[in-house]
Design an enzyme around this catalytic site. Sequence first.
Site, PDB file in Angstrom:
ATOM      1  N   ASP A   9      64.529  49.710  17.024  1.00 43.67           N
ATOM      2  CA  ASP A   9      63.200  49.671  17.637  1.00 43.67           C
ATOM      3  C   ASP A   9      62.178  49.106  16.656  1.00 43.67           C
ATOM      4  OD1 ASP A   9      61.315  49.979  19.652  1.00 43.67           O
ATOM      5  OD2 ASP A   9      60.917  52.076  19.177  1.00 43.67           O
ATOM      6  N   GLU A  13      54.234  48.543  15.731  1.00 44.61           N
ATOM      7  CA  GLU A  13      53.794  49.934  15.615  1.00 44.61           C
ATOM      8  C   GLU A  13      54.651  50.748  14.650  1.00 44.61           C
ATOM      9  OE1 GLU A  13      53.839  49.109  20.105  1.00 44.61           O
ATOM     10  OE2 GLU A  13      54.241  47.974  18.289  1.00 44.61           O
ATOM     11  N   ASN A  14      55.865  50.286  14.365  1.00 41.04           N
ATOM     12  CA  ASN A  14      56.765  51.017  13.479  1.00 41.04           C
ATOM     13  C   ASN A  14      56.819  50.438  12.070  1.00 41.04           C
ATOM     14  OD1 ASN A  14      57.381  52.786  15.516  1.00 41.04           O
ATOM     15  ND2 ASN A  14      59.253  51.751  16.115  1.00 41.04           N
ATOM     16  N   ASP A  27      59.609  55.782  12.436  1.00 42.06           N
ATOM     17  CA  ASP A  27      60.105  56.166  13.759  1.00 42.06           C
ATOM     18  C   ASP A  27      61.567  55.794  13.978  1.00 42.06           C
ATOM     19  OD1 ASP A  27      60.420  57.048  16.324  1.00 42.06           O
ATOM     20  OD2 ASP A  27      59.051  55.609  17.230  1.00 42.06           O
TER      21      ASP A  27
END
Length: 115
Positions: A9, A13-14, A27
Amino acid sequence: MEGMWIHRDIKPENLLVGAQGELKIADFGWSVHSFNRRRTPEMVESVKHDADVDIWSLGVLCYEFLYGVPPFEAKEHADTYRRCLSRTLHNVCLSTRFLSILGLCKMQIPLAYTE
């Protein structure tokens, strides 16, 4: 390969930047049941995959940072997956240099998208 992590993923955002400028990935709890517009073809087809999915995601991020949208995104999830499987990009013209970067990221984009 023991001890190797597959994040599955990688997305803006990570990605975090540490105090010394180092890149950190956050994450690690990705759920296989959630929709992920940055999925790899292997993940879309629910076939066995390895750490190359994270390399693919890096290519997707490069594209997204350059063009402002994920390369295969469509209004409907099924269309996004179809575009991913066929490597159908938005109407863009890629430089051969950028296309080679995407190739290093396992994306194998057709040459029809080059300048």
